[in-house]
Design a protein around this motif. Structure first.
Motif, PDB file in Angstrom:
ATOM      1  N   LEU A 128      28.930  25.692 -20.320  1.00 52.04           N
ATOM      2  CA  LEU A 128      28.567  27.094 -20.143  1.00 52.04           C
ATOM      3  C   LEU A 128      28.152  27.410 -18.718  1.00 52.04           C
ATOM      4  CD1 LEU A 128      26.505  27.611 -23.425  1.00 52.04           C
ATOM      5  CD2 LEU A 128      28.822  28.435 -22.941  1.00 52.04           C
ATOM      6  N   THR A 129      27.498  26.456 -18.068  1.00 51.62           N
ATOM      7  CA  THR A 129      27.088  26.707 -16.692  1.00 51.62           C
ATOM      8  C   THR A 129      26.741  25.400 -16.003  1.00 51.62           C
ATOM      9  OG1 THR A 129      25.681  28.134 -15.314  1.00 51.62           O
ATOM     10  CG2 THR A 129      24.603  26.963 -17.105  1.00 51.62           C
ATOM     11  N   ARG A 130      26.657  25.479 -14.692  1.00 43.55           N
ATOM     12  CA  ARG A 130      26.297  24.318 -13.870  1.00 43.55           C
ATOM     13  C   ARG A 130      25.506  24.848 -12.673  1.00 43.55           C
ATOM     14  NH1 ARG A 130      28.545  20.922  -9.661  1.00 43.55           N
ATOM     15  NH2 ARG A 130      28.402  18.702 -10.206  1.00 43.55           N
ATOM     16  N   TRP A 131      24.193  24.586 -12.662  1.00 47.51           N
ATOM     17  CA  TRP A 131      23.323  25.100 -11.608  1.00 47.51           C
ATOM     18  C   TRP A 131      22.771  23.957 -10.764  1.00 47.51           C
ATOM     19  CZ3 TRP A 131      20.690  27.683 -16.236  1.00 47.51           C
ATOM     20  CH2 TRP A 131      21.282  28.927 -16.510  1.00 47.51           C
ATOM     21  N   PRO A 132      22.634  24.151  -9.461  1.00 51.50           N
ATOM     22  CA  PRO A 132      21.904  23.159  -8.649  1.00 51.50           C
ATOM     23  C   PRO A 132      20.436  23.126  -9.062  1.00 51.50           C
ATOM     24  CG  PRO A 132      23.148  24.703  -7.269  1.00 51.50           C
ATOM     25  CD  PRO A 132      23.153  25.264  -8.653  1.00 51.50           C
ATOM     26  N   MET A 133      19.829  21.958  -9.002  1.00 47.12           N
ATOM     27  CA  MET A 133      18.394  21.811  -9.241  1.00 47.12           C
ATOM     28  C   MET A 133      17.690  21.819  -7.892  1.00 47.12           C
ATOM     29  SD  MET A 133      17.415  21.693 -12.417  1.00 47.12           S
ATOM     30  CE  MET A 133      15.881  20.771 -12.480  1.00 47.12           C
ATOM     31  N   CYS A 134      16.780  22.766  -7.717  1.00 47.30           N
ATOM     32  CA  CYS A 134      16.144  22.982  -6.412  1.00 47.30           C
ATOM     33  C   CYS A 134      14.623  22.943  -6.554  1.00 47.30           C
ATOM     34  CB  CYS A 134      16.591  24.328  -5.836  1.00 47.30           C
ATOM     35  SG  CYS A 134      18.395  24.490  -5.736  1.00 47.30           S
ATOM     36  N   LEU A 135      13.958  22.887  -5.432  1.00 47.52           N
ATOM     37  CA  LEU A 135      12.499  22.805  -5.402  1.00 47.52           C
ATOM     38  C   LEU A 135      11.912  24.201  -5.235  1.00 47.52           C
ATOM     39  CD1 LEU A 135      10.112  20.801  -5.426  1.00 47.52           C
ATOM     40  CD2 LEU A 135      10.254  20.766  -2.923  1.00 47.52           C
ATOM     41  N   PHE A 136      10.941  24.534  -6.097  1.00 50.95           N
ATOM     42  CA  PHE A 136      10.348  25.863  -6.066  1.00 50.95           C
ATOM     43  C   PHE A 136       8.827  25.787  -6.127  1.00 50.95           C
ATOM     44  CE2 PHE A 136      14.610  26.951  -7.527  1.00 50.95           C
ATOM     45  CZ  PHE A 136      14.864  28.142  -6.850  1.00 50.95           C
ATOM     46  N   ALA A 137       8.222  26.868  -5.673  1.00 51.59           N
ATOM     47  CA  ALA A 137       6.775  27.060  -5.803  1.00 51.59           C
ATOM     48  C   ALA A 137       6.512  28.554  -5.892  1.00 51.59           C
ATOM     49  CB  ALA A 137       6.031  26.463  -4.621  1.00 51.59           C
ATOM     50  N   SER A 138       5.348  28.909  -6.397  1.00 51.42           N
ATOM     51  CA  SER A 138       4.957  30.321  -6.398  1.00 51.42           C
ATOM     52  C   SER A 138       4.414  30.685  -5.019  1.00 51.42           C
ATOM     53  CB  SER A 138       3.891  30.577  -7.456  1.00 51.42           C
ATOM     54  OG  SER A 138       2.665  29.964  -7.092  1.00 51.42           O
ATOM     55  N   GLN A 139       4.448  31.964  -4.712  1.00 53.11           N
ATOM     56  CA  GLN A 139       3.908  32.406  -3.434  1.00 53.11           C
ATOM     57  C   GLN A 139       2.413  32.137  -3.369  1.00 53.11           C
ATOM     58  OE1 GLN A 139       5.772  33.705  -0.705  1.00 53.11           O
ATOM     59  NE2 GLN A 139       3.819  33.095   0.198  1.00 53.11           N
ATOM     60  N   ALA A 140       1.727  32.289  -4.503  1.00 53.05           N
ATOM     61  CA  ALA A 140       0.288  32.032  -4.535  1.00 53.05           C
ATOM     62  C   ALA A 140      -0.012  30.575  -4.191  1.00 53.05           C
ATOM     63  CB  ALA A 140      -0.274  32.374  -5.914  1.00 53.05           C
ATOM     64  N   ARG A 166       2.540  14.594   0.656  1.00 57.99           N
ATOM     65  CA  ARG A 166       1.117  14.345   0.895  1.00 57.99           C
ATOM     66  C   ARG A 166       0.359  15.679   0.965  1.00 57.99           C
ATOM     67  NH1 ARG A 166       1.758  11.546   4.914  1.00 57.99           N
ATOM     68  NH2 ARG A 166       1.661   9.503   3.890  1.00 57.99           N
ATOM     69  N   GLY A 167      -0.741  15.756   0.229  1.00 57.26           N
ATOM     70  CA  GLY A 167      -1.557  16.962   0.238  1.00 57.26           C
ATOM     71  C   GLY A 167      -1.068  18.061  -0.681  1.00 57.26           C
ATOM     72  N   HIS A 168      -0.064  17.747  -1.516  1.00 54.34           N
ATOM     73  CA  HIS A 168       0.486  18.782  -2.389  1.00 54.34           C
ATOM     74  C   HIS A 168       0.387  18.392  -3.860  1.00 54.34           C
ATOM     75  CE1 HIS A 168       2.122  21.836   0.323  1.00 54.34           C
ATOM     76  NE2 HIS A 168       2.210  20.840   1.195  1.00 54.34           N
ATOM     77  N   ASP A 169       0.320  19.422  -4.687  1.00 51.84           N
ATOM     78  CA  ASP A 169       0.286  19.260  -6.139  1.00 51.84           C
ATOM     79  C   ASP A 169       1.695  19.398  -6.699  1.00 51.84           C
ATOM     80  OD1 ASP A 169      -2.466  19.051  -5.962  1.00 51.84           O
ATOM     81  OD2 ASP A 169      -2.801  21.177  -6.393  1.00 51.84           O
ATOM     82  N   LEU A 170       1.967  18.607  -7.737  1.00 51.52           N
ATOM     83  CA  LEU A 170       3.326  18.546  -8.274  1.00 51.52           C
ATOM     84  C   LEU A 170       3.327  18.766  -9.786  1.00 51.52           C
ATOM     85  CD1 LEU A 170       4.452  15.289  -6.411  1.00 51.52           C
ATOM     86  CD2 LEU A 170       4.667  17.648  -5.607  1.00 51.52           C
ATOM     87  N   VAL A 171       4.412  19.368 -10.253  1.00 55.32           N
ATOM     88  CA  VAL A 171       4.667  19.506 -11.683  1.00 55.32           C
ATOM     89  C   VAL A 171       5.844  18.592 -12.012  1.00 55.32           C
ATOM     90  CG1 VAL A 171       5.332  21.048 -13.560  1.00 55.32           C
ATOM     91  CG2 VAL A 171       3.849  21.890 -11.717  1.00 55.32           C
ATOM     92  N   ALA A 172       5.652  17.660 -12.934  1.00 57.88           N
ATOM     93  CA  ALA A 172       6.671  16.651 -13.233  1.00 57.88           C
ATOM     94  C   ALA A 172       7.168  16.791 -14.660  1.00 57.88           C
ATOM     95  CB  ALA A 172       6.101  15.245 -13.023  1.00 57.88           C
ATOM     96  N   GLY A 199       1.514  28.657 -10.522  1.00 56.63           N
ATOM     97  CA  GLY A 199       0.929  28.188  -9.278  1.00 56.63           C
ATOM     98  C   GLY A 199       0.288  26.827  -9.348  1.00 56.63           C
ATOM     99  N   LEU A 200       0.636  26.024 -10.376  1.00 57.70           N
ATOM    100  CA  LEU A 200       0.022  24.697 -10.490  1.00 57.70           C
ATOM    101  C   LEU A 200       0.530  23.733  -9.436  1.00 57.70           C
ATOM    102  CD1 LEU A 200      -0.137  24.034 -14.336  1.00 57.70           C
ATOM    103  CD2 LEU A 200      -1.980  24.695 -12.793  1.00 57.70           C
ATOM    104  N   GLY A 201       1.764  23.901  -9.004  1.00 52.68           N
ATOM    105  CA  GLY A 201       2.297  22.980  -8.015  1.00 52.68           C
ATOM    106  C   GLY A 201       3.768  23.204  -7.768  1.00 52.68           C
ATOM    107  N   LEU A 202       4.359  22.296  -7.002  1.00 52.09           N
ATOM    108  CA  LEU A 202       5.790  22.320  -6.704  1.00 52.09           C
ATOM    109  C   LEU A 202       6.550  21.677  -7.858  1.00 52.09           C
ATOM    110  CD1 LEU A 202       5.387  20.792  -3.133  1.00 52.09           C
ATOM    111  CD2 LEU A 202       5.731  23.214  -3.606  1.00 52.09           C
ATOM    112  N   GLY A 203       7.754  22.151  -8.126  1.00 55.46           N
ATOM    113  CA  GLY A 203       8.550  21.563  -9.190  1.00 55.46           C
ATOM    114  C   GLY A 203      10.012  21.907  -9.066  1.00 55.46           C
ATOM    115  N   GLU A 204      10.855  21.091  -9.699  1.00 55.79           N
ATOM    116  CA  GLU A 204      12.301  21.318  -9.699  1.00 55.79           C
ATOM    117  C   GLU A 204      12.684  22.273 -10.823  1.00 55.79           C
ATOM    118  OE1 GLU A 204      14.374  17.259  -7.949  1.00 55.79           O
ATOM    119  OE2 GLU A 204      14.023  17.426 -10.093  1.00 55.79           O
ATOM    120  N   LEU A 205      13.535  23.236 -10.475  1.00 62.08           N
ATOM    121  CA  LEU A 205      14.059  24.183 -11.456  1.00 62.08           C
ATOM    122  C   LEU A 205      15.514  24.484 -11.129  1.00 62.08           C
ATOM    123  CD1 LEU A 205      11.129  26.775 -11.590  1.00 62.08           C
ATOM    124  CD2 LEU A 205      11.811  25.225 -13.431  1.00 62.08           C
TER     125      LEU A 205
END
Length: 289
Positions: free
Chosen positions: A157-169, A184-190, A230-236
């Motif tokens: 049905l679809t094929r999307w690249p997986m990229c790194l995202f964060a909220s502006q906050a 280093r110094g960053h919070d992550l969502v796994a 805004g919990l952290g950086l994560g792939e979406l």
């Protein structure tokens, strides 16, 4: 052994507990226990060992279980072939997918089906569990894994690249991560199943060894929600991150494996009118995305 007895045997053999079998059969536990005891008396054999951990098949039970599976396969094939000739735009269609795909794509498709064919009833199961289409646990599966069963009709049905995202906050509070610093110094969502495999966490090819995992979640929907909160950086998936108004980090990077979505149905059912109607709307919603 008749088919009703076979169903009880199969349910207990797979669940290995009276509670689990009762849930599948929509009866109470005592009924399952009585039915198994009656089957064993009729056959003159002990089919299950009662242990502290559950019901385990004996050697005789394994033979009976295999025979019951053959009965199940024949019964299911009969139903599939009969339903495959059904031209009525009414009745039940069972769809299984993840909560992530259900919210954004499958439920909008169901709304369109209902508007055109109000007598079609969709039973939607939102779960990461892979239901068995060959046993008619579902009529349509929408998944991120491509099956290899030759009896199944598979369509990407679809094929999307997986990229790194964060909220502006999050970025206002923590700033942009620097490439080569292992976050280093960053919070992550796994994604927790990834961690359970024992692999070292990476995000878009960057080691996450110096980052702090603040949330490990077991579904793509939870990754999306946590990053949006805004919990952290994560792939979406790229489409979802942009749709949610998140900020893409390092636009030149993406995960090596894309996010693919596959629709699966059984060959015998693909021409059933009500199933075809659901398939067409699901395809359309994904095409518009």
């Amino acid at each position: 052994m008749n088919w009703d007895d076979a169903r009880v045997l199969l349910a207990l053999g797979r669940a290995q507990t009276l509670r689990g079998a009762a849930r599948v059969l929509h009866v109470d536990q005592a009924t399952v226990g009585r039915r198994i005891a009656a089957i064993e008396r009729a056959l003159g054999s002990t089919l299950f060992l009662r242990t502290s951990t559950g019901y385990l098949l004996t050697e005789a039970g394994e033979s009976a279980f295999e025979a019951a599976e053959s009965m199940e396969a024949a019964a299911t094939e009969l139903v599939r072939r009969t339903q495959g000739l059904d031209k009525a735009l009414s009745g039940e269609v069972r769809v299984t997918t993840t909560d992530f795909l259900a919210v954004d794509f499958v439920i909008p498709a169901i709304a369109r089906v209902h508007a055109e064919h109000p007598d079609v009833r969709v039973v939607l199961t939102s779960s990461s569990q892979l239901l068995n289409l060959s046993r008619r646990e579902a009529d349509i599966a929408i998944r991120t894994q491509k099956p290899d069963n030759p009896d199944l009709i598979v369509r990407r049905l679809t094929r999307w690249p997986m990229c790194l995202f964060a909220s502006q906050a999050y970025l206002d509070s923590h700033g942009m991560p620097e490439p080569g610093t292992a976050f280093r110094g960053h919070d992550l969502v796994a994604y927790e199943p990834y961690l359970s495999e024992g692999r070292a966490l990476t995000l878009v090819g960057e080691s996450a060894s110096a980052g702090r995992i603040v949330a490990a979640v077991n579904s793509s929907m939870m990754v999306r929600t946590a990053v949006g909160a805004g919990l952290g950086l994560g792939e979406l998936p790229l489409y979802i991150g942009e749709r949610d108004g998140l900020v893409r980090i390092w636009p030149e990077r993406e995960r090596s494996k894309p996010y693919e979505v596959w629709m699966v149905t059984h060959e015998d059912l693909r021409h059933t009118a009500r199933i075809r109607a659901v398939i067409e709307q699901v395809v359309q919603v994904f095409a518009e995305a």
